[in-house]
Structure formats: C-alpha cells, structure tokens
Scaffold this motif. Sequence first.
Motif, short mmCIF file in Angstrom:
data_model
loop_
_atom_site.label_atom_id
_atom_site.label_comp_id
_atom_site.label_asym_id
_atom_site.label_seq_id
_atom_site.Cartn_x
_atom_site.Cartn_y
_atom_site.Cartn_z
N LEU A 81 44.73 43.46 24.35
CA LEU A 81 43.58 44.21 24.85
C LEU A 81 42.41 43.32 25.30
CD1 LEU A 81 42.36 46.93 25.48
CD2 LEU A 81 41.62 47.09 23.09
N PRO A 82 42.02 42.28 24.55
CA PRO A 82 40.92 41.44 25.03
C PRO A 82 41.19 40.83 26.40
CG PRO A 82 41.32 41.02 22.71
CD PRO A 82 42.44 41.89 23.18
N THR A 83 42.42 40.40 26.64
CA THR A 83 42.76 39.83 27.94
C THR A 83 42.72 40.89 29.02
OG1 THR A 83 44.20 38.23 26.83
CG2 THR A 83 44.48 38.49 29.20
N ALA A 84 43.20 42.09 28.71
CA ALA A 84 43.16 43.19 29.69
C ALA A 84 41.72 43.52 30.06
CB ALA A 84 43.86 44.42 29.12
N CYS A 85 40.84 43.58 29.07
CA CYS A 85 39.43 43.87 29.34
C CYS A 85 38.77 42.75 30.13
CB CYS A 85 38.69 44.11 28.03
SG CYS A 85 39.15 45.65 27.19
N ALA A 86 39.15 41.50 29.85
CA ALA A 86 38.59 40.37 30.59
C ALA A 86 38.97 40.45 32.07
CB ALA A 86 39.08 39.06 29.99
N LEU A 87 40.21 40.85 32.35
CA LEU A 87 40.63 41.01 33.74
C LEU A 87 39.87 42.15 34.40
CD1 LEU A 87 44.48 40.50 33.38
CD2 LEU A 87 43.00 39.25 34.97
N ALA A 88 39.73 43.28 33.71
CA ALA A 88 39.00 44.41 34.27
C ALA A 88 37.55 44.05 34.55
CB ALA A 88 39.08 45.60 33.31
N GLU A 89 36.94 43.33 33.63
CA GLU A 89 35.54 42.93 33.81
C GLU A 89 35.39 41.93 34.96
OE1 GLU A 89 34.69 41.49 29.94
OE2 GLU A 89 34.21 43.48 29.11
N ALA A 90 36.36 41.03 35.12
CA ALA A 90 36.28 40.02 36.18
C ALA A 90 36.31 40.67 37.56
CB ALA A 90 37.42 39.02 36.04
N PHE A 91 37.22 41.61 37.77
CA PHE A 91 37.30 42.27 39.08
C PHE A 91 36.12 43.20 39.29
CE2 PHE A 91 41.62 40.72 38.92
CZ PHE A 91 41.91 40.44 40.26
N GLU A 92 35.66 43.86 38.22
CA GLU A 92 34.50 44.72 38.33
C GLU A 92 33.26 43.89 38.69
OE1 GLU A 92 33.76 47.97 35.38
OE2 GLU A 92 32.07 46.68 34.85
N HIS A 93 33.06 42.77 38.01
CA HIS A 93 31.90 41.91 38.28
C HIS A 93 31.93 41.38 39.71
CE1 HIS A 93 28.62 39.12 37.45
NE2 HIS A 93 29.36 38.16 37.98
N ALA A 94 33.13 41.10 40.22
CA ALA A 94 33.26 40.58 41.59
C ALA A 94 33.17 41.68 42.64
CB ALA A 94 34.59 39.83 41.74
N GLY A 95 33.13 42.94 42.21
CA GLY A 95 33.05 44.05 43.16
C GLY A 95 34.33 44.22 43.95
N LEU A 96 35.47 43.98 43.30
CA LEU A 96 36.76 43.99 43.99
C LEU A 96 37.61 45.19 43.58
CD1 LEU A 96 37.67 40.24 43.48
CD2 LEU A 96 37.02 41.30 45.65
N ILE A 97 38.36 45.70 44.51
CA ILE A 97 39.34 46.73 44.21
C ILE A 97 40.54 46.07 43.55
CG2 ILE A 97 40.95 48.40 45.21
CD1 ILE A 97 38.85 48.86 47.42
N ALA A 98 40.99 46.63 42.45
CA ALA A 98 42.16 46.11 41.74
C ALA A 98 42.90 47.28 41.11
CB ALA A 98 41.76 45.08 40.69
N ALA A 99 44.21 47.12 41.00
CA ALA A 99 45.04 48.18 40.43
C ALA A 99 46.19 47.57 39.66
CB ALA A 99 45.56 49.10 41.53
N VAL A 100 46.83 48.41 38.85
CA VAL A 100 47.99 47.98 38.07
C VAL A 100 49.18 48.85 38.44
CG1 VAL A 100 48.93 47.70 35.73
CG2 VAL A 100 46.52 47.16 36.20
N GLY A 101 50.35 48.24 38.51
CA GLY A 101 51.55 48.92 38.99
C GLY A 101 52.23 49.81 37.98
N HIS A 102 51.52 50.82 37.50
CA HIS A 102 52.17 51.83 36.65
C HIS A 102 52.91 52.79 37.58
CE1 HIS A 102 50.99 50.96 32.53
NE2 HIS A 102 49.83 50.55 33.01
N ILE A 103 54.12 52.41 37.93
CA ILE A 103 54.85 53.04 39.03
C ILE A 103 55.22 54.50 38.75
CG2 ILE A 103 57.14 52.32 38.22
CD1 ILE A 103 57.77 51.67 41.18
N GLU A 104 55.33 54.88 37.48
CA GLU A 104 55.72 56.26 37.19
C GLU A 104 54.69 57.28 37.67
OE1 GLU A 104 58.60 56.84 36.75
OE2 GLU A 104 59.48 56.23 34.84
N ARG A 105 53.46 56.85 37.84
CA ARG A 105 52.45 57.78 38.37
C ARG A 105 52.76 58.19 39.81
NH1 ARG A 105 46.29 56.96 36.44
NH2 ARG A 105 46.62 56.08 34.34
N TYR A 106 53.65 57.44 40.46
CA TYR A 106 54.02 57.74 41.84
C TYR A 106 55.40 58.38 41.92
CZ TYR A 106 50.00 54.79 42.63
OH TYR A 106 48.73 54.26 42.60
N ASN A 107 56.00 58.70 40.77
CA ASN A 107 57.30 59.34 40.77
C ASN A 107 57.14 60.80 41.20
OD1 ASN A 107 59.70 60.85 39.54
ND2 ASN A 107 60.25 58.71 39.14
N PRO A 108 57.91 61.27 42.18
CA PRO A 108 57.72 62.64 42.68
C PRO A 108 57.93 63.72 41.62
CG PRO A 108 59.73 61.66 43.57
CD PRO A 108 58.97 60.56 42.93
#
Length: 354
Positions: free
Chosen positions: A98-125
């Motif tokens: 979790l600390p590493t996950a939050c560090a990644l989220a904070e880094a992209f948020e601080h940079a003002g960047l769009i970022a996503a994670v490939g939880h592919i089941e959310r796209y399953n029909p």
Amino acid sequence: MTALLRAGLVGLGTMGRHHARILSHLPGVTLAAIADPAGDTTNAGLAAPIVATLDDLLSYHLDYCVVAVPTALHAPVGLALAHAGIPALIEKPLAPDLPTACALAEAFEHAGLIAAVGHIERYNPALHAMRARLADGQLGTLYQMNTRRQGPYPPRVRDVGVVFDLATHDLDSTVWVTGKPLVSVSARAVSRSGRIPEDLVAIIGELSDGTVTSHLVNWLSPSKERVTIATGERGSLLADTLHGDLTYYANGVAHTEWAAAELFRGVIEGDITRYAIAKKEPLLSEHEAFRDAITGKDTPIVTLWEAATTIAAAEAVLRATVNGTTATPTATRPPAPAARPDAYMLAGVIPSSK
C-alpha cells in the motif's frame, strides 16, 4: 488531420505482447517504441522499434506509456514516467504494498498527469451488464457476491501469490459492480504446489451495506474458471467472464394454501434467461478508454487511488490469513481532481517484462 498519439510500452512479456498487439492497431494511436532489455524473445514481428532502457524509450517523445513489467518494478518505472511528465497505464496490481501504491498515486497526482491501472475485468461485457442490472434493481436487495477464479499456474508470475495476482481482480470488480466498499475480510490460504507465496485462497468479506462476499481463487485447478454470481431477493445473475456471458436465474413464484409450509419458504427455480449482449475484447476497451482520457474525454478509467484501495484490500486478506482473524482494509486518501500535463521531461530506468 488529427495527429496520432505516440504510445510507448515498457515490458514485452506475456501481458506486454497483448498490449503491443492492441497498440499496433488502436485507432488514433501509433506504437512509437517498446522498451525491454531482452528484446523480442518470441519473434512477434512487431513493427515498432525495441530499445533496452526507459531512457531510450523516452527519446521517442511519447504522449503516454503502458507499463507491463513485474509488479516489483511498477514503482521505479511509474515514478520515472511521472517525473518525465508522461501519462501511464500501469498493469495490475498497482504495487506490491500500500505505501508504494500511494506513492505512485501521489506522484502522478502531483505532476497533474492522467494515470490508470489495468483492472481489465471492469471492461468485461458480462460484468458491465451485471453492474447495470444491479443498479436498476433487477435483483432487489442484494444478498451475496460470489466469485470463482481458478486455473493452472501461469509461469510468468514469479513475484506475487494468488492474492495479489488474481484475487485483486475480484476484490476490485466486486466493489465496482456493487458500488459498495469492502469493510471487512477473513481468509485462509495455503501453498500446495511448493511455490511461495500462496497458490490457493478462500476469502469471505462484507460490503458496507451488509452484502456477503466470497472469493475462491487458486492456481491448482487443471480447468480454468472465471465466474461472478450476484444473488438477491429476486434471483441470481451469473457472469461467465471467460466468454462474456450473463445469465439470469429468476426466483419462481409458487402459491400455497398449506399454512405449515408457508411458515418458511425458500426460493424455487424460475425462468432462466441468457442475455444477448455486445461483446468486445476487454483489453481493447481498456485501451480505448485510456486513449480517450488522454485526449480529454470523460471516459471510465481505473484511477491509481482506486487501485490503491484494492491493494489495501489485498493486504487485509493476507493479514487475515496470517492472524486467523477478521481484518479491515486500510483507508486510502481520497483522490484529487486530475489535471492535464504541461510538459514532458526525460528520466530512465532499466525495464523488464511481465
């Protein structure tokens, strides 16, 4: 004519090759280059150049990048991309903790960047259709969400067990399909094949509205199974996510004048309906959504903060397996609104394949 988005790919392993296949034919996108120190070991015949390092990849002036390296390398590659001003689609699980996950989220948020994670089941029909029907109240009060994700061990996975590699699919999709957060879990896990860590886990949980959840996940079954079942007061919806099918099992209605039998009546079998739903490859839908998000459209992507919440749930499962008690997922900080990047810079990390 609108210029094509220039996409990069880090990692050309099993998942990386699937991403390369999609990116090579994705409308509005050109696969500019791929980074993997091992090169194209499967002779996939990709038209994009293959370079050894992330520094080399960033010299291709990317508009965004897909990260398909082992979980342990998500942080160094992702943080380098955030520092370089490059939006990123990162394979799941987001991070090994979790600390590493939050560090990644904070880094992209601080940079003002769009970022996503490939939880592919959310796209399953099938799960898309289930989510819509639950939201419309088709089952009435929801009682239980049950998943089974079983099959042989994939040799590509060497750094995490079934909880992080497979159960994160179900922990995430159950919360997404129901719209309710997970509040507690208990679990049992074993390692029967001699591989460490766990290769089988059974999870029981509870959502915030009292819905009971259960997940059976293993790398020990010779047959592959991917099933999600929602059960409520009016019946059950069964999603076969391997084939994208959704079936409704309605509770039957039977009237009785026998007072003793009326005291406690269970449900009986009613109509069974297999829905005809449009089917598109989930990975293609995932890439289309991220491409559209990069161009400023309001499309459904899985944010890094959402993915961090799933990491918190996975850690709670592992705590429960060790302690033999019920565990509560650690809360993560709510995300701030995403902004668009202003400039691209360069940074380098040696990538590997996933």
